[in-house]
Design an enzyme around this catalytic site. Structure first.
Site, PDB file in Angstrom:
ATOM      1  N   ASP A 216     -24.215  -9.868  -0.467  1.00 59.57           N
ATOM      2  CA  ASP A 216     -23.040 -10.618  -0.880  1.00 59.57           C
ATOM      3  C   ASP A 216     -22.822 -10.459  -2.394  1.00 59.57           C
ATOM      4  OD1 ASP A 216     -21.209 -12.711  -1.437  1.00 59.57           O
ATOM      5  OD2 ASP A 216     -21.965 -13.851   0.271  1.00 59.57           O
ATOM      6  N   ILE A 217     -21.600 -10.221  -2.812  1.00 55.86           N
ATOM      7  CA  ILE A 217     -21.341 -10.110  -4.256  1.00 55.86           C
ATOM      8  C   ILE A 217     -21.599 -11.437  -4.980  1.00 55.86           C
ATOM      9  CG2 ILE A 217     -19.742  -8.136  -4.223  1.00 55.86           C
ATOM     10  CD1 ILE A 217     -17.433 -10.231  -4.369  1.00 55.86           C
TER      11      ILE A 217
ATOM     12  N   THR B  74      -3.822  -5.865  -6.285  1.00 62.54           N
ATOM     13  CA  THR B  74      -2.740  -5.639  -5.343  1.00 62.54           C
ATOM     14  C   THR B  74      -1.387  -5.972  -5.980  1.00 62.54           C
ATOM     15  OG1 THR B  74      -1.752  -6.623  -3.369  1.00 62.54           O
ATOM     16  CG2 THR B  74      -3.367  -7.971  -4.482  1.00 62.54           C
ATOM     17  N   ASP B  75      -0.320  -5.395  -5.419  1.00 68.34           N
ATOM     18  CA  ASP B  75       1.018  -5.744  -5.928  1.00 68.34           C
ATOM     19  C   ASP B  75       1.412  -7.171  -5.533  1.00 68.34           C
ATOM     20  OD1 ASP B  75       1.476  -5.316  -3.199  1.00 68.34           O
ATOM     21  OD2 ASP B  75       3.034  -3.794  -3.480  1.00 68.34           O
ATOM     22  N   GLU B  76       0.711  -7.736  -4.533  1.00 66.24           N
ATOM     23  CA  GLU B  76       1.091  -9.081  -4.059  1.00 66.24           C
ATOM     24  C   GLU B  76       0.973 -10.150  -5.131  1.00 66.24           C
ATOM     25  OE1 GLU B  76      -0.289  -9.017   0.585  1.00 66.24           O
ATOM     26  OE2 GLU B  76       0.378 -10.814  -0.401  1.00 66.24           O
TER      27      GLU B  76
ATOM     28  N   TYR C 285      -4.206 -15.768  -0.272  1.00 64.15           N
ATOM     29  CA  TYR C 285      -4.840 -14.471  -0.563  1.00 64.15           C
ATOM     30  C   TYR C 285      -4.420 -13.980  -1.951  1.00 64.15           C
ATOM     31  CZ  TYR C 285      -5.030  -9.381  -0.859  1.00 64.15           C
ATOM     32  OH  TYR C 285      -5.211  -8.103  -1.312  1.00 64.15           O
TER      33      TYR C 285
ATOM     34  N   LYS D 277      -6.631 -13.380  -5.388  1.00 61.37           N
ATOM     35  CA  LYS D 277      -6.732 -12.089  -6.078  1.00 61.37           C
ATOM     36  C   LYS D 277      -6.269 -12.251  -7.534  1.00 61.37           C
ATOM     37  CE  LYS D 277      -7.626  -8.475  -4.812  1.00 61.37           C
ATOM     38  NZ  LYS D 277      -8.930  -7.760  -4.781  1.00 61.37           N
TER      39      LYS D 277
ATOM     40  N   PRO E 293       4.336 -18.088   7.297  1.00 61.84           N
ATOM     41  CA  PRO E 293       4.751 -19.079   6.290  1.00 61.84           C
ATOM     42  C   PRO E 293       4.692 -18.470   4.886  1.00 61.84           C
ATOM     43  CG  PRO E 293       2.993 -19.951   7.712  1.00 61.84           C
ATOM     44  CD  PRO E 293       3.135 -18.494   8.042  1.00 61.84           C
ATOM     45  N   GLY E 294       5.712 -18.758   4.087  1.00 63.66           N
ATOM     46  CA  GLY E 294       5.734 -18.267   2.688  1.00 63.66           C
ATOM     47  C   GLY E 294       5.838 -16.752   2.585  1.00 63.66           C
TER      48      GLY E 294
HETATM   49  P1  NAD Z   1     -11.024  -4.716   3.941  1.00 61.08           P
HETATM   50  O1  NAD Z   1     -10.805  -6.115   4.393  1.00 61.08           O
HETATM   51  O2  NAD Z   1     -10.784  -3.594   4.882  1.00 61.08           O
HETATM   52  O3  NAD Z   1     -12.542  -4.561   3.417  1.00 61.08           O
HETATM   53  C1  NAD Z   1     -13.178  -5.524   2.635  1.00 61.08           C
HETATM   54  C2  NAD Z   1     -14.657  -5.185   2.586  1.00 61.08           C
HETATM   55  O4  NAD Z   1     -15.303  -6.140   1.715  1.00 61.08           O
HETATM   56  C3  NAD Z   1     -15.364  -5.279   3.935  1.00 61.08           C
HETATM   57  O5  NAD Z   1     -16.199  -4.160   4.134  1.00 61.08           O
HETATM   58  C4  NAD Z   1     -16.202  -6.546   3.821  1.00 61.08           C
HETATM   59  O6  NAD Z   1     -17.392  -6.524   4.598  1.00 61.08           O
HETATM   60  C5  NAD Z   1     -16.496  -6.583   2.332  1.00 61.08           C
HETATM   61  N1  NAD Z   1     -16.782  -7.940   1.835  1.00 61.08           N
HETATM   62  C6  NAD Z   1     -16.069  -9.072   2.070  1.00 61.08           C
HETATM   63  N2  NAD Z   1     -16.653 -10.127   1.455  1.00 61.08           N
HETATM   64  C7  NAD Z   1     -17.730  -9.645   0.800  1.00 61.08           C
HETATM   65  C8  NAD Z   1     -18.736 -10.238  -0.029  1.00 61.08           C
HETATM   66  N3  NAD Z   1     -18.718 -11.553  -0.300  1.00 61.08           N
HETATM   67  N4  NAD Z   1     -19.693  -9.446  -0.545  1.00 61.08           N
HETATM   68  C9  NAD Z   1     -19.725  -8.104  -0.269  1.00 61.08           C
HETATM   69  N5  NAD Z   1     -18.822  -7.496   0.517  1.00 61.08           N
HETATM   70  C10 NAD Z   1     -17.833  -8.249   1.045  1.00 61.08           C
HETATM   71  O7  NAD Z   1     -10.158  -4.568   2.620  1.00 61.08           O
HETATM   72  P2  NAD Z   1      -9.260  -3.334   2.137  1.00 61.08           P
HETATM   73  O8  NAD Z   1      -7.967  -3.374   2.824  1.00 61.08           O
HETATM   74  O9  NAD Z   1     -10.092  -2.110   2.156  1.00 61.08           O
HETATM   75  O10 NAD Z   1      -9.007  -3.768   0.617  1.00 61.08           O
HETATM   76  C11 NAD Z   1      -9.967  -3.442  -0.389  1.00 61.08           C
HETATM   77  C12 NAD Z   1      -9.485  -4.004  -1.717  1.00 61.08           C
HETATM   78  O11 NAD Z   1      -8.220  -3.440  -2.043  1.00 61.08           O
HETATM   79  C13 NAD Z   1      -9.298  -5.516  -1.710  1.00 61.08           C
HETATM   80  O12 NAD Z   1      -9.745  -6.023  -2.949  1.00 61.08           O
HETATM   81  C14 NAD Z   1      -7.794  -5.695  -1.563  1.00 61.08           C
HETATM   82  O13 NAD Z   1      -7.374  -6.896  -2.176  1.00 61.08           O
HETATM   83  C15 NAD Z   1      -7.267  -4.477  -2.296  1.00 61.08           C
HETATM   84  N6  NAD Z   1      -5.971  -3.951  -1.848  1.00 61.08           N
HETATM   85  C16 NAD Z   1      -5.731  -3.715  -0.521  1.00 61.08           C
HETATM   86  C17 NAD Z   1      -4.524  -3.139  -0.132  1.00 61.08           C
HETATM   87  C18 NAD Z   1      -4.226  -2.828   1.316  1.00 61.08           C
HETATM   88  O14 NAD Z   1      -3.098  -2.450   1.641  1.00 61.08           O
HETATM   89  N7  NAD Z   1      -5.170  -2.945   2.235  1.00 61.08           N
HETATM   90  C19 NAD Z   1      -3.550  -2.818  -1.095  1.00 61.08           C
HETATM   91  C20 NAD Z   1      -3.841  -3.081  -2.453  1.00 61.08           C
HETATM   92  C21 NAD Z   1      -5.050  -3.632  -2.816  1.00 61.08           C
HETATM   93  O1  DAU Z   2       0.780  -5.211  -0.848  1.00 64.45           O
HETATM   94  C1  DAU Z   2      -0.602  -5.008  -0.803  1.00 64.45           C
HETATM   95  C2  DAU Z   2      -1.199  -5.885   0.265  1.00 64.45           C
HETATM   96  O2  DAU Z   2      -0.825  -5.305   1.502  1.00 64.45           O
HETATM   97  C3  DAU Z   2      -2.712  -6.006   0.178  1.00 64.45           C
HETATM   98  O3  DAU Z   2      -3.046  -6.683  -1.001  1.00 64.45           O
HETATM   99  C4  DAU Z   2      -3.274  -6.779   1.377  1.00 64.45           C
HETATM  100  O4  DAU Z   2      -4.690  -6.777   1.347  1.00 64.45           O
HETATM  101  C5  DAU Z   2      -2.801  -6.102   2.641  1.00 64.45           C
HETATM  102  O5  DAU Z   2      -3.215  -6.865   3.756  1.00 64.45           O
HETATM  103  C6  DAU Z   2      -1.275  -5.976   2.644  1.00 64.45           C
HETATM  104  O6  DAU Z   2      -0.644  -7.276   2.743  1.00 64.45           O
HETATM  105  P1  DAU Z   2       0.642  -7.484   3.673  1.00 64.45           P
HETATM  106  O7  DAU Z   2       0.757  -8.904   4.009  1.00 64.45           O
HETATM  107  O8  DAU Z   2       1.837  -6.820   3.087  1.00 64.45           O
HETATM  108  O9  DAU Z   2       0.162  -6.568   4.935  1.00 64.45           O
HETATM  109  P2  DAU Z   2       0.193  -6.814   6.520  1.00 64.45           P
HETATM  110  O10 DAU Z   2      -0.255  -5.524   7.132  1.00 64.45           O
HETATM  111  O11 DAU Z   2      -0.519  -8.053   6.905  1.00 64.45           O
HETATM  112  O12 DAU Z   2       1.733  -7.022   6.791  1.00 64.45           O
HETATM  113  C7  DAU Z   2       2.701  -6.060   6.389  1.00 64.45           C
HETATM  114  C8  DAU Z   2       4.066  -6.630   6.731  1.00 64.45           C
HETATM  115  O13 DAU Z   2       4.204  -6.678   8.153  1.00 64.45           O
HETATM  116  C9  DAU Z   2       4.277  -8.048   6.239  1.00 64.45           C
HETATM  117  O14 DAU Z   2       5.645  -8.220   5.872  1.00 64.45           O
HETATM  118  C10 DAU Z   2       3.981  -8.908   7.466  1.00 64.45           C
HETATM  119  C11 DAU Z   2       4.452  -8.029   8.619  1.00 64.45           C
HETATM  120  N1  DAU Z   2       3.700  -8.202   9.891  1.00 64.45           N
HETATM  121  C12 DAU Z   2       2.350  -8.122   9.852  1.00 64.45           C
HETATM  122  C13 DAU Z   2       1.600  -8.291  11.007  1.00 64.45           C
HETATM  123  C14 DAU Z   2       0.094  -8.218  10.968  1.00 64.45           C
HETATM  124  C15 DAU Z   2       4.382  -8.408  11.084  1.00 64.45           C
HETATM  125  O15 DAU Z   2       5.636  -8.450  11.109  1.00 64.45           O
HETATM  126  N2  DAU Z   2       3.649  -8.562  12.224  1.00 64.45           N
HETATM  127  C16 DAU Z   2       2.283  -8.536  12.232  1.00 64.45           C
HETATM  128  O16 DAU Z   2       1.692  -8.735  13.327  1.00 64.45           O
END
Ligand code: NAD
Ligand code: DAU
Length: 353
Positions: free
Chosen positions: A57-58, A132-134, A158, A162, A291-292
Site C-alpha cells: 500500500d502506498i 487527470t483533466d477532470e 474522485y 485527485k 449525479p453531478g
Molecule cells: P486503475 O484503477 O486501472 O489502476 C489503479 C491501480 O492502483 C490498481 O492496480 C490498484 O491495485 C492500484 N492501487 C489502488 N490503491 C492503491 C494503494 N493504496 N496502494 C498501491 N496501489 C494501489 O487506474 P488507471 O485508469 O490506470 O489510472 C491510473 C492513474 O491515471 C490514476 O492516478 C488516474 O487518476 C490517472 N488517470 C486516468 C485516466 C483514465 O482515463 N483512466 C486519465 C487520466 C489520468
Molecule cells: O478524464 C479523465 C478521467 O477519465 C480519468 O481521470 C478517470 O480515472 C477515468 O475513469 C475517466 O473518467 P470518466 O468519468 O470520464 O470515465 P468513464 O469511463 O467512467 O465515463 C466516460 C463517460 O461515459 C462519462 O461521461 C460517463 C459515461 N458513461 C460511463 C459508464 C461507465 C455512461 O454513459 N455509461 C456508463 O455505463
C-alpha cells in the site's frame, strides 16, 4: 538504475511499464496493492531482472522506507489511485485514503529520500504526479479547452481527491524543492482497461448481449487518447520535463458518449456479427444520469507539443479497432476479470450482473 512505479498493475501503469521497458528502460519496481482494479497477470511475462512487483500500500510508510533504501530509485511515477468516478459517488472514503493520504505519504518518503541523496541521483531525481483533466471541472459547448493555467474546479469525489493530491505535490515542489512534475491527461482507452470504464464496459456488454447503459442523454463529451500515446508522453516528461511544471496531455479527439458507443457497435457488427443478424446498437439503453455529471472535457495540449515535441499518433478509429481486437483476442485476461467482485459492481451500479 531503477524507477518506482505505483499502481503498475492497473490499466495505465501496466501499459506504462510495458512501454518503458520496451523502450530501453532498465528496471521497474512496481508497488501495487492489487485492489479489484489491479491485475498481476498483465505483466507476468516480464523477466525478473527488469521487473519486480511488490504487493503493498502506498500508505505504508515502513514499506516505502524499505523500498527506497533497497532499490534507490531514480524516479517515481505515481499512478496508484482509486480511479472510477461512479465508485467515488457511492463510497468516497477510500478515494481520500489512497488519492490524498497515500499521495502525501509517498511525497513525504520521496522528499526524505531525495534530500539525503547526492550527486547525479539528487540532480536527476523526478517525481511524476499522474493526474487527470477532470480536476479542471466541466466545460460548456463553446468554452476553450483546459490549459495548464485553468483553475482547478473538481465536481465529484474522485476528481476532488485527485485535485487534493495534486495540490500536495505542487506544495512539495514549492516548499521543499522536490522535483515534482504533474501531468493532466484526458480519457484513456486501450488494452488492459478494467471494464467498469465506458469503452471496455460497452465492448464486453455487447459481446455478452447485455444492455449498453448510456447515462442521461449521452451527449456528454470526452477527449479520447489511446493509452500508448499517453505512456509515450509520460516517457518524454520523465526525460525532458521541467520540475515544477504541469503538462496537459490530450487526444484532439472530442466525442459524445453516444458517438463512442455507436462506433463500438459498428465495428463489432463487422468484426463479430450477432447471431440473430441484428446490430449491437439495438442494445443501447438510456439509464439515469450520473449525479453531478461533467458535461464536457477538452484539452489544450499545445504546451507539451511546443516544449517536448509530443503529439498523439493514433486516431480514435484506429485506437478503437486495436482495443476491440485486443478484447476479442484476450479471452483469458477478460475471463479473469469477470469475477464475483465485477458482477457485484454491475449489480450495484446497473442492477444487472
Ligand atoms: P486503475 O484503477 O486501472 O489502476 C489503479 C491501480 O492502483 C490498481 O492496480 C490498484 O491495485 C492500484 N492501487 C489502488 N490503491 C492503491 C494503494 N493504496 N496502494 C498501491 N496501489 C494501489 O487506474 P488507471 O485508469 O490506470 O489510472 C491510473 C492513474 O491515471 C490514476 O492516478 C488516474 O487518476 C490517472 N488517470 C486516468 C485516466 C483514465 O482515463 N483512466 C486519465 C487520466 C489520468
Ligand atoms: O478524464 C479523465 C478521467 O477519465 C480519468 O481521470 C478517470 O480515472 C477515468 O475513469 C475517466 O473518467 P470518466 O468519468 O470520464 O470515465 P468513464 O469511463 O467512467 O465515463 C466516460 C463517460 O461515459 C462519462 O461521461 C460517463 C459515461 N458513461 C460511463 C459508464 C461507465 C455512461 O454513459 N455509461 C456508463 O455505463
Amino acid at each position: 538504475m531503477s524507477i518506482l512505479v505505483t499502481g503498475g498493475c492497473g490499466f495505465i501503469g501496466g501499459n506504462f511499464i510495458l512501454d518503458y521497458l520496451a523502450s530501453g528502460g532498465e528496471k521497474v519496481i512496481n508497488l501495487d496493492l492489487l485492489t479489484y482494479a489491479g491485475n498481476r497477470s498483465s505483466l507476468a511475462h516480464l523477466p525478473l531482472g527488469s521487473y519486480e512487483l511488490i504487493r503493498g500500500d502506498i500508505r505504508d510508510q515502513t514499506l516505502l522506507e524499505k523500498i527506497f533504501s533497497i532499490h534507490q530509485p531514480e524516479a517515481i511515477v505515481h499512478f496508484a489511485a482509486e480511479s472510477h468516478v461512479d465508485r467515488s459517488i457511492l463510497g468516497p472514503e477510500t478515494f481520500i485514503e489512497t488519492n490524498v493520504l497515500g499521495t502525501l505519504r509517498l511525497l513525504e518518503m520521496a522528499k526524505n529520500y531525495w534530500k539525503k541523496s547526492e550527486g547525479d541521483l539528487k540532480e536527476n531525481f523526478r517525481y511524476i504526479q499522474i493526474s487527470t483533466d477532470e480536476v479542471y471541472g466541466s466545460l460548456g459547448p463553446d468554452d476553450p479547452p483546459f490549459k495548464e493555467t485553468t483553475p482547478y474546479s473538481p465536481n465529484n469525489p474522485y476528481s476532488a481527491s485527485k485535485a487534493a493530491g495534486d495540490h500536495l505535490a505542487r506544495a512539495y515542489f514549492h516548499t521543499y524543492g522536490l522535483p515534482v512534475i504533474t501531468s493532466n491527461c484526458s480519457n484513456n482507452y486501450g488494452p488492459y482497461q478494467f471494464p467498469e470504464k465506458l469503452i471496455p464496459l460497452m465492448i464486453l456488454n455487447a459481446l455478452g448481449d447485455k444492455p449498453l447503459p448510456i447515462y442521461g442523454d449521452g451527449l456528454q463529451i470526452r477527449d479520447w487518447l489511446f493509452v500508448s500515446d499517453h505512456t509515450r508522453a509520460l516517457r518524454l516528461i520523465l526525460k525532458k520535463g521541467t520540475p515544477g511544471q504541469t503538462y496537459n496531455i490530450g487526444g484532439n479527439s472530442e466525442k459524445t458518449n453516444l458517438e463512442v458507443v455507436k462506433t463500438i457497435c459498428r465495428l463489432l457488427d463487422s468484426k463479430k456479427p450477432k447471431e440473430d443478424g441484428k446490430s449491437y446498437a439495438e442494445l443501447i439503453t438510456q439509464v439515469k444520469d450520473r449525479p453531478g455529471h461533467d458535461r464536457r472535457y477538452a484539452i489544450d495540449a499545445s504546451k507539451i507539443k511546443k516544449e517536448l515535441g509530443f503529439e498523439p499518433k493514433i486516431s480514435f478509429e484506429e485506437g478503437l479497432n486495436k482495443t476491440i481486437d485486443w478484447y476479442l483476442d484476450n479471452k483469458t485476461w477478460v475471463d479473469g476479470i469477470l469475477t464475483g467482485e465485477y458482477r457485484s459492481w454491475l449489480d450495484t451500479q446497473y442492477g444487472q450482473s
